[in-house]
Design a protein around this motif. Structure first.
Motif, short mmCIF file in Angstrom:
data_model
loop_
_atom_site.label_atom_id
_atom_site.label_comp_id
_atom_site.label_asym_id
_atom_site.label_seq_id
_atom_site.Cartn_x
_atom_site.Cartn_y
_atom_site.Cartn_z
N THR A 267 0.73 -1.81 -0.36
CA THR A 267 0.08 -0.23 -0.01
C THR A 267 1.09 1.44 0.22
O THR A 267 1.83 1.50 0.41
CB THR A 267 -1.08 0.16 1.53
N ALA A 269 -0.85 4.10 0.99
CA ALA A 269 -1.48 4.99 1.42
C ALA A 269 -1.55 5.47 3.61
O ALA A 269 -0.89 6.52 3.37
CB ALA A 269 -2.95 4.06 2.43
N PHE A 279 -3.18 -5.73 6.11
CA PHE A 279 -3.92 -5.17 5.82
C PHE A 279 -4.95 -4.47 7.00
O PHE A 279 -5.36 -5.41 8.01
CB PHE A 279 -5.07 -5.93 5.12
N ILE A 283 -6.15 1.46 5.59
CA ILE A 283 -5.44 1.21 4.00
C ILE A 283 -6.75 0.66 3.20
O ILE A 283 -6.88 1.07 2.23
CB ILE A 283 -5.17 0.00 4.14
N GLU A 287 -7.73 3.97 0.12
CA GLU A 287 -7.14 2.81 -1.15
C GLU A 287 -9.23 2.81 -1.50
O GLU A 287 -8.91 3.30 -2.90
CB GLU A 287 -6.74 2.26 -0.80
N SER A 320 0.66 1.86 10.69
CA SER A 320 1.21 1.15 10.04
C SER A 320 2.02 -0.13 10.02
O SER A 320 3.11 -0.38 11.07
CB SER A 320 2.25 2.26 9.17
#
Length: 355
Positions: A267, A269, A279, A283, A287, A320
């Motif tokens: 990703t 993001a 995930f 995200i 997205e 993250s």
């Protein structure tokens, strides 16, 4: 064992990845190095003063070699064209009850100052990501006998690093967690996605320097197979995220322990640069939105307060959660000693954990 890595005198061929963002505590780095591997400070976002402080703490804990990981690019950026992204992100700030985003953002760079700190403190190894250091910085480091390790995600990048004077190359496979070292993300918007085994084979055939394998490595069988192929060592990040000595927060640790190998995605993001993470809601929603990502490091700076709040309030959905495809091998928190013993096998434990 480890003779391939003689330039840095390792007893075991394991490099702990230089994960930026507070994961690589002095205790983590020092314990890996004290055991005979190579601990690495993730200094990508650090100021020079913070790096100096970290280095001094590590030196109090070990006299063994350790590395500092730096971003080989200039992070200095300013932007006021951030309104659309900030407006989108403000809904998360409201939910977390933190201040709304500002109208402009400034990112500072301390690369040159950090190189001076490395030299001043006699750090023996520097590893880099995202490109090749300038010839001036390479010359300064070489003049001070610093071993240079460069991360590459394809043969062209590896050759650029070797031509510039780097001593070792990390072959960083598609499986790796977090940001990989891909030089040109315009050319490779999701990173250069070559699997580790194919890349190792190609690097071993075409490069005349030691190769370190990285990406999704989580156990002794994989390490033995890679060493039998001819790599000089392996680099692991994800396994060390749940080390008791690491700076990983509790919500992040729980997410890693719960995750399997199908749960990671690449990703942009969080940072504007492709990176592999577990995930989560952030995200998914970013997205799915029509919000355009801003480039690294601007996007990274914009999401920083949200990620920090996620950490402070123990909310994994706003963090993250960088992790490689080997995350499914993580089932519990462990000490560095237990992690390294499982990776090299008890029969080869010439590791000195008692020093």
């Amino acid at each position: 064992m480890g003779t391939h890595l003689k330039p840095i005198n390792l007893e075991i061929p394991i490099v702990q990845a230089g994960m930026a963002g507070g994961i690589t505590t002095p205790e983590l780095v020092a314990t890996v190095s004290e055991a005979g591997g190579l601990g690495t400070v993730g200094a990508g976002y650090m100021s020079a003063a913070s790096l100096k402080d970290e280095i001094m703490k590590i030196k109090q804990l070990t006299s063994r070699p350790f590395a500092v990981n730096l971003f080989a690019i200039n992070l200095e950026e300013f932007s006021s064209e951030i309104g659309q992204v900030q407006n989108f992100l403000n809904k998360y700030r409201s939910e977390l009850d933190i201040d709304q985003g500002k109208d402009s953002v400034k990112v500072y760079d301390y690369l040159q100052e950090k190189v001076y700190v490395v030299i001043e403190e006699n750090v023996p190894v520097v590893s880099t990501a995202f490109g090749v250091l300038s010839s001036v910085l390479i010359q300064r480091l070489k003049e001070n006998n610093v071993t240079l390790i460069g991360m590459a995600t394809n043969l062209e990048e590896a050759n650029q690093l070797i031509d510039a004077g780097f001593d070792m190359i990390v072959a960083q496979g598609y499986e790796a967690g977090g940001h990989r070292g891909t030089f040109d993300v315009k050319k490779y918007p999701n990173g250069c996605n070559i699997g580790l085994l194919s890349m190792v084979e190609e690097f071993l055939e075409n490069c005349n320097v030691p190769i370190i394998a990285a990406g999704g490595i989580s156990n002794k069988r994989q390490i033995d197979a890679l060493l039998s192929m001819g790599v000089a060592g392996v680099q692991l990040g994800t396994r060390f995220l749940v080390a008791k000595e690491a700076g990983t927060n509790s919500a992040y640790r729980r997410a890693l322990i719960k995750s399997s190998s199908v749960d990671t995605v690449i990703t942009r993001a969080f940072s504007g640069r492709p990176a592999r993470a577990v995930f989560n809601r952030f995200i998914k929603e970013v997205e799915a939105s029509d919000c355009d990502f801003l480039p690294f490091p601007i996007q990274n700076e914009l999401t920083k307060d949200i990620r920090a709040a996620g950490k402070e309030f123990a909310v994994a959905d706003f963090q993250s959660l960088w992790a490689g495809q080997g995350v499914g091998a993580i089932v519990r928190e462990e000490s560095v000693k237990d992690i390294l013993t499982s990776l090299i096998g008890k029969d080869t434990a010439e590791i000195n954990f008692e020093k």
